[in-house]
Design a protein around this motif. Sequence first.
Motif, short mmCIF file in Angstrom:
data_model
loop_
_atom_site.label_atom_id
_atom_site.label_comp_id
_atom_site.label_asym_id
_atom_site.label_seq_id
_atom_site.Cartn_x
_atom_site.Cartn_y
_atom_site.Cartn_z
N GLU A 91 11.52 10.32 -12.35
CA GLU A 91 10.78 8.60 -12.76
C GLU A 91 9.34 8.45 -11.96
O GLU A 91 8.80 7.49 -13.18
CB GLU A 91 11.74 7.53 -11.41
N ILE A 92 8.79 9.31 -11.42
CA ILE A 92 7.50 9.07 -11.09
C ILE A 92 6.47 10.38 -10.91
O ILE A 92 7.08 11.64 -10.91
CB ILE A 92 7.63 8.69 -9.16
N ARG A 93 5.72 10.32 -11.73
CA ARG A 93 4.91 10.69 -11.29
C ARG A 93 3.38 11.17 -10.90
O ARG A 93 3.48 12.47 -10.76
CB ARG A 93 3.45 9.98 -13.14
N TYR A 94 3.37 10.82 -10.59
CA TYR A 94 1.58 10.27 -9.18
C TYR A 94 2.79 9.84 -7.75
O TYR A 94 2.97 8.92 -7.19
CB TYR A 94 0.69 9.51 -9.61
N TRP A 95 2.18 11.09 -7.07
CA TRP A 95 2.56 10.65 -6.20
C TRP A 95 1.77 11.59 -4.44
O TRP A 95 0.81 12.14 -5.07
CB TRP A 95 3.82 12.08 -5.10
N PHE A 96 1.43 10.65 -4.09
CA PHE A 96 0.81 10.64 -2.26
C PHE A 96 1.75 10.72 -0.92
O PHE A 96 2.61 9.71 -0.71
CB PHE A 96 -0.51 9.72 -2.21
N THR A 97 0.92 11.96 -0.57
CA THR A 97 1.88 12.27 0.98
C THR A 97 1.13 11.22 2.10
O THR A 97 2.63 10.59 2.71
CB THR A 97 1.49 13.65 1.30
N PHE A 98 0.20 10.89 2.57
CA PHE A 98 0.14 9.74 3.43
C PHE A 98 -1.38 9.34 2.77
O PHE A 98 -2.50 9.14 1.92
CB PHE A 98 -0.86 10.45 4.56
N ASN A 99 -1.22 7.84 2.77
CA ASN A 99 -2.28 6.91 2.93
C ASN A 99 -3.37 6.92 4.78
O ASN A 99 -2.89 6.39 5.27
CB ASN A 99 -2.01 5.52 2.43
N GLU A 100 -4.85 7.17 4.37
CA GLU A 100 -5.60 7.05 5.07
C GLU A 100 -5.11 7.62 6.57
O GLU A 100 -4.91 6.96 7.56
CB GLU A 100 -6.05 5.53 5.20
N PRO A 101 -4.24 8.94 6.62
CA PRO A 101 -4.20 9.13 7.85
C PRO A 101 -5.29 9.99 9.47
O PRO A 101 -4.60 9.90 10.44
CB PRO A 101 -4.15 11.31 7.26
N ILE A 102 -6.12 9.37 8.39
CA ILE A 102 -7.28 9.14 9.91
C ILE A 102 -6.85 8.15 10.77
O ILE A 102 -7.55 8.25 11.67
CB ILE A 102 -8.74 9.41 9.82
N VAL A 103 -6.66 6.73 9.83
CA VAL A 103 -6.28 6.01 10.63
C VAL A 103 -5.41 5.69 12.34
O VAL A 103 -5.52 5.09 13.59
CB VAL A 103 -6.22 4.64 9.38
N GLU A 104 -4.38 5.88 11.65
CA GLU A 104 -3.46 6.12 13.02
C GLU A 104 -3.75 6.63 14.21
O GLU A 104 -4.00 6.60 15.48
CB GLU A 104 -2.39 6.35 12.72
N PRO A 105 -4.24 8.33 14.33
CA PRO A 105 -5.50 8.73 15.15
C PRO A 105 -5.73 7.64 16.02
O PRO A 105 -6.23 8.07 16.92
CB PRO A 105 -5.42 10.42 14.80
N ASP A 106 -7.09 7.35 14.83
CA ASP A 106 -8.15 6.63 15.46
C ASP A 106 -7.36 5.38 16.22
O ASP A 106 -7.12 4.45 17.40
CB ASP A 106 -8.54 6.14 14.62
N GLN A 107 -6.64 4.48 15.36
CA GLN A 107 -6.78 2.89 16.03
C GLN A 107 -5.24 2.97 17.43
O GLN A 107 -5.36 2.58 17.90
CB GLN A 107 -5.79 2.01 14.57
N ARG A 108 -4.64 4.35 16.93
CA ARG A 108 -3.23 4.06 18.10
C ARG A 108 -3.16 5.02 19.51
O ARG A 108 -2.47 4.33 20.51
CB ARG A 108 -1.57 4.49 17.73
N TYR A 109 -4.43 5.64 18.54
CA TYR A 109 -4.02 7.10 20.03
C TYR A 109 -6.32 6.61 20.31
O TYR A 109 -6.06 6.41 21.92
CB TYR A 109 -3.98 8.14 19.51
N ARG A 110 -6.53 7.50 20.36
CA ARG A 110 -8.20 7.73 20.51
C ARG A 110 -8.93 6.27 20.53
O ARG A 110 -9.52 5.68 21.98
CB ARG A 110 -8.78 8.24 19.00
N ASN A 111 -8.71 4.76 20.13
CA ASN A 111 -9.10 3.87 20.36
C ASN A 111 -8.34 2.84 21.30
O ASN A 111 -8.73 2.00 21.92
CB ASN A 111 -9.51 2.65 18.98
N GLY A 112 -7.09 3.01 20.81
CA GLY A 112 -6.04 2.32 21.65
C GLY A 112 -5.71 0.65 21.09
O GLY A 112 -5.25 0.24 21.58
N PHE A 113 -6.59 0.62 20.04
CA PHE A 113 -5.96 -1.11 19.28
C PHE A 113 -4.87 -1.07 18.75
O PHE A 113 -4.53 -2.43 19.46
CB PHE A 113 -7.49 -1.04 18.34
N TRP A 114 -4.00 -0.63 18.61
CA TRP A 114 -2.53 -0.59 17.96
C TRP A 114 -1.60 -0.43 19.39
O TRP A 114 -1.93 0.66 19.99
CB TRP A 114 -2.30 0.16 16.93
#
Length: 465
Positions: free
Chosen positions: A156-179
Amino acid sequence: MERKIPKNFFIGAAMSGPQTEGAWKTGGRLESIWDTWSQERISDFYNKVGSYVGNNFYEKYEEDIRLMKSLGLDSFRTSMQWSRLMDQNEKMNPEGAEFYHKVIRCAEEEKIELFMNLYHFDMPTYLFKKGGWENREVVEAYVNYARTAFREFGKEIRYWFTFNEPIVEPDQRYRNGFWYPFLKDAKRGMQVQYHISLAHALAVREFRKAKEEGLMREDAKIGLINCFAPPYTKENPTPEDLEALRMEDGINNRWWLDLVAEGHLPEDVLKTLSECGLMPETRPGDEEVLKEGIVDWLGFNYYHPSRIQAPAEKTDENGYPKFSDPYVWPEAKMNVWRGWEIYPKGIYDFGMKMKNEYPNLKFFVSENGMGVEHEDRFRNEAGEIQDDYRIEFVSEHLDWIFKSIEDGAQCLGYHYWGLIDNWSWNNAFKNRYGMVEVDLMGNYQRKLKKSAGWIKQLIAEREKN
């Protein structure tokens, strides 16, 4: 200047499941990490509006897709929610699957191409409690989820993507601690980034397998979406400034570009990480896995550039190396509401980087938009928000996109984020991005802003040429 939209250049909308669907306890959906944060610390969210809200796409998807069609858009991207498609036993949730089947059918009926992403920062809480992306078992759980999605919706779907912005979670949740849970640990952040890289590559492998077995559309493509903010430093940089540029570009941009274009991670970055004690743990066979990560095309999210300089201190509060500090360009034009620099030429510079360094990888602008607080102040007597600032923002970025194409960039299209006002993490509805307003106090009613009429006219003019 006359704006000419290139032939076969698509124009559509970008959104995500966790930011639009709502219905957080409906249809067997599991609790996500955002639900957990919302329940434990609702005061962290603007106006105490937590993850349960979205913009009610779960009930209004037909209306929203028809609205996109009425504006002339030819495509839109959203994401499945891991927490909706899968149950806690890592089996497919039939109610969740049926919802996505309905969305897909509606898009097909309206002749809108649906782009489907698999992950948008919204891990199920039970997996996060197992260690999240720090735990290889969670990587395997994601691969199982991806495998299930490919095989359930592959025809049913032609275009797939594995991740959106995979850099954000390492930054926001881990390195910077904002999340939530507010960690500030660069070492753990790099481990998370590495495991997401493996998860991406393993998911691509599952996509290729499903396609070989005839379970996907023959024309199906797989990609990755990231916020490749073009990095800049001072006009007369020191060697230390240039070193900061190398590492920030290496971790945020080249890491993912090398992975999806060439099937490996940048050697110079890994060498530096190893020398300074930030090298993630690896296992035998990982290099072979990463080779599977090469994609068919790429999504490029762009809101603002990254301006950096040498760090004032060599280490952070935990004693881990710091690679850069922000640099404020004296000539910067700012979105004063969001606090982000507006620099449309950055979109051109990325196109030239792709042309020169990754010439075989086609891409599209997968997110671009302007968030503004308190848009009510711009409402006219007829009740329509006069968002000329958004029209100017999009116009300038489109002009630089088209110039990049003229100069050899393989940019295939543009998706505006987010066409319909949506919930935006712990900012909730503080900054509105939409060309379509959502009335939170009026049953989530949709109302066109001035920019919606503008984009409709722009697309209509293209159709005449």
